[in-house]
Design an enzyme around this catalytic site. Structure first.
Site, PDB file in Angstrom:
ATOM      1  N   ASP A 294       0.871  -1.177   0.000  1.00 54.31           N
ATOM      2  CA  ASP A 294       0.000   0.000   0.000  1.00 54.31           C
ATOM      3  C   ASP A 294       0.909   1.228   0.000  1.00 54.31           C
ATOM      4  O   ASP A 294       2.124   1.120   0.186  1.00 54.31           O
ATOM      5  CB  ASP A 294      -0.887  -0.012   1.262  1.00 54.31           C
ATOM      6  CG  ASP A 294      -1.798   1.207   1.345  1.00 54.31           C
ATOM      7  OD1 ASP A 294      -2.435   1.539   0.334  1.00 54.31           O
ATOM      8  OD2 ASP A 294      -1.864   1.850   2.413  1.00 54.31           O
ATOM      9  N   SER A 295       0.294   2.405  -0.127  1.00 52.84           N
ATOM     10  CA  SER A 295       1.078   3.638  -0.062  1.00 52.84           C
ATOM     11  C   SER A 295       1.614   3.861   1.357  1.00 52.84           C
ATOM     12  O   SER A 295       2.553   4.633   1.548  1.00 52.84           O
ATOM     13  CB  SER A 295       0.205   4.826  -0.449  1.00 52.84           C
ATOM     14  OG  SER A 295      -0.844   4.972   0.487  1.00 52.84           O
TER      15      SER A 295
ATOM     16  N   CYS B  41      -4.522  -1.638  -1.767  1.00 48.86           N
ATOM     17  CA  CYS B  41      -4.695  -0.211  -2.038  1.00 48.86           C
ATOM     18  C   CYS B  41      -5.732  -0.060  -3.149  1.00 48.86           C
ATOM     19  O   CYS B  41      -5.540  -0.599  -4.255  1.00 48.86           O
ATOM     20  CB  CYS B  41      -3.346   0.364  -2.471  1.00 48.86           C
ATOM     21  SG  CYS B  41      -3.457   2.093  -2.985  1.00 48.86           S
TER      22      CYS B  41
ATOM     23  N   GLU C 260      -2.418   8.266   8.691  1.00 43.59           N
ATOM     24  CA  GLU C 260      -0.959   8.090   8.780  1.00 43.59           C
ATOM     25  C   GLU C 260      -0.428   8.700  10.081  1.00 43.59           C
ATOM     26  O   GLU C 260       0.578   8.281  10.619  1.00 43.59           O
ATOM     27  CB  GLU C 260      -0.252   8.723   7.578  1.00 43.59           C
ATOM     28  CG  GLU C 260      -0.517   8.030   6.244  1.00 43.59           C
ATOM     29  CD  GLU C 260       0.136   6.657   6.103  1.00 43.59           C
ATOM     30  OE1 GLU C 260       1.217   6.434   6.651  1.00 43.59           O
ATOM     31  OE2 GLU C 260      -0.483   5.790   5.438  1.00 43.59           O
TER      32      GLU C 260
ATOM     33  N   CYS D  79     -11.111   2.861   0.254  1.00 41.79           N
ATOM     34  CA  CYS D  79      -9.697   3.178   0.486  1.00 41.79           C
ATOM     35  C   CYS D  79      -9.323   2.391   1.724  1.00 41.79           C
ATOM     36  O   CYS D  79     -10.069   2.396   2.720  1.00 41.79           O
ATOM     37  CB  CYS D  79      -9.498   4.673   0.726  1.00 41.79           C
ATOM     38  SG  CYS D  79      -7.836   5.072   1.327  1.00 41.79           S
TER      39      CYS D  79
ATOM     40  N   HIS E  40      -7.294   2.854   3.983  1.00 45.38           N
ATOM     41  CA  HIS E  40      -7.098   3.629   5.220  1.00 45.38           C
ATOM     42  C   HIS E  40      -8.434   3.842   5.965  1.00 45.38           C
ATOM     43  O   HIS E  40      -8.443   4.073   7.175  1.00 45.38           O
ATOM     44  CB  HIS E  40      -6.516   5.012   4.919  1.00 45.38           C
ATOM     45  CG  HIS E  40      -5.049   5.033   4.572  1.00 45.38           C
ATOM     46  ND1 HIS E  40      -4.551   4.579   3.379  1.00 45.38           N
ATOM     47  CD2 HIS E  40      -3.979   5.480   5.287  1.00 45.38           C
ATOM     48  CE1 HIS E  40      -3.231   4.751   3.358  1.00 45.38           C
ATOM     49  NE2 HIS E  40      -2.861   5.297   4.512  1.00 45.38           N
TER      50      HIS E  40
HETATM   51  N1  DGL Z   1      -4.830   3.181   1.062  1.00 45.34           N
HETATM   52  C1  DGL Z   1      -4.823   3.507  -0.309  1.00 45.34           C
HETATM   53  C2  DGL Z   1      -6.136   3.247  -0.974  1.00 45.34           C
HETATM   54  O1  DGL Z   1      -6.744   2.271  -0.646  1.00 45.34           O
HETATM   55  C3  DGL Z   1      -4.052   4.720  -0.732  1.00 45.34           C
HETATM   56  C4  DGL Z   1      -4.408   6.020  -0.114  1.00 45.34           C
HETATM   57  C5  DGL Z   1      -3.448   7.113  -0.534  1.00 45.34           C
HETATM   58  O2  DGL Z   1      -2.254   6.911  -0.460  1.00 45.34           O
HETATM   59  O3  DGL Z   1      -3.929   8.173  -0.965  1.00 45.34           O
HETATM   60  O4  DGL Z   1      -6.568   3.953  -1.851  1.00 45.34           O
END
Ligand code: DGL
Length: 267
Positions: free
Chosen positions: A10-11, A73, A152, A184, A186
């Site tokens: 993931d990011s 992600c 984050e 997402c 997150h």
């Molecule tokens: N967690 C990621 C997603 O599911 C990336 C979020 C990001 O880095 O902007 O989209």
């Protein structure tokens, strides 16, 4: 083959919500996680940049000899999955199809909300995928970019998190959606705030179905690891110490220490 790790990326920390579900139903699997913390967020980057970052991570995971890669992600899944799948021979599982199928199985009135990063929402990947399966659904999309930096930072339940969620989600009250997809990885970290704001809406976390897809794939290929102690290693492109703090909080575990977190810059 069985002992080879599952590669997850993931990011940043968002993919930990997928890792958590994977550990829950496959506790014996070895795992290598890559969080691209030097480049987070991905959600405001162009599809070309997201593709380049993802390529580098996949090459790294392949060098680590993983047996399968999970794109934890939505931004990568929405923008680059097909290209990555064509480019690499290794099996890749993404999160978007799991979210689509869970949402369609959950909704009763066929009114579905999708929240995600700007890039995921601009791609309309969720909407297109849902309409391909069922033309009668109504899909309402909304980008919620501030959730990623808040997560984050580990700010997922305080007043700022709640107020941010309220500003983004209040407009769904004007709609008749009965299902909201957390598009997402997150966003499941904000589940308590989201439920407070939309108490009557079913919340879909694609991570749960993604973990099932991973297990089904490994079982079908007879490469599921069913016994023995497992190892989880986290690589990050920046600041592994900070990643460790948030990671232990997200996973509710304190059994990962500095040895499990390694800085790995990719080029
Ligand atoms: N967690 C990621 C997603 O599911 C990336 C979020 C990001 O880095 O902007 O989209």
């Amino acid at each position: 083959m069985v002992d080879r790790a599952i590669g997850i990326f993931d990011s940043g920390i968002g993919g930990l919500t997928v890792l958590k579900e994977i550990i829950k139903i496959m506790p014996c699997e070895n795992i290598i996680y890559y969080g691209d913390t030097a480049h987070t967020p991905y959600g405001n980057k162009s599809p070309e940049t997201i593709l380049n970052y993802s390529r580098r991570i996949i090459k790294f995971l392949i060098l680590k000899n993983v047996k399968l890669i999970v794109i934890a992600c939505n931004t990568v899944s929405a923008n680059c999955f097909k290209k990555l799948q064509q480019e690499f021979e290794i099996p890749i599982i993404e999160v978007l199809s799991a979210g689509v199928n869970s949402a369609l199985a959950t909704t009763k009135n066929k009114m579905i909300g999708i929240i995600g990063t700007e890039s995921t929402i601009e791609s309309h990947a969720y909407k297109k995928y849902m309409l391909d399966i069922d033309k009668s659904v109504k899909v309402i999309e909304k980008a919620c970019p501030l959730f990623v930096p808040l997560a984050e930072e580990g700010w997922v339940e305080n007043k700022i998190a709640y107020d941010t969620a309220k500003i983004y989600l209040d407009e769904f009250k004007e709609t008749k959606i009965d299902t909201l997809v957390l598009g997402c990885t997150h966003y499941p970290l904000f589940i308590n705030c989201i439920k407070k704001i939309l108490p009557d809406v079913n919340i879909v976390n694609p991570a749960e179905n993604t973990a099932m897809n991973v297990r089904n794939y490994l079982a079908a290929k007879k490469i599921l690891r069913n016994n023995g102690n497992s190892e989880v290693i986290f690589f990050t492109s920046d600041n592994p110490k900070k990643f460790m703090q948030v990671c232990n909080k997200v996973l509710n575990k304190n059994n990962y220490d500095a040895q499990n977190f390694v800085q790995q810059v990719l080029d």
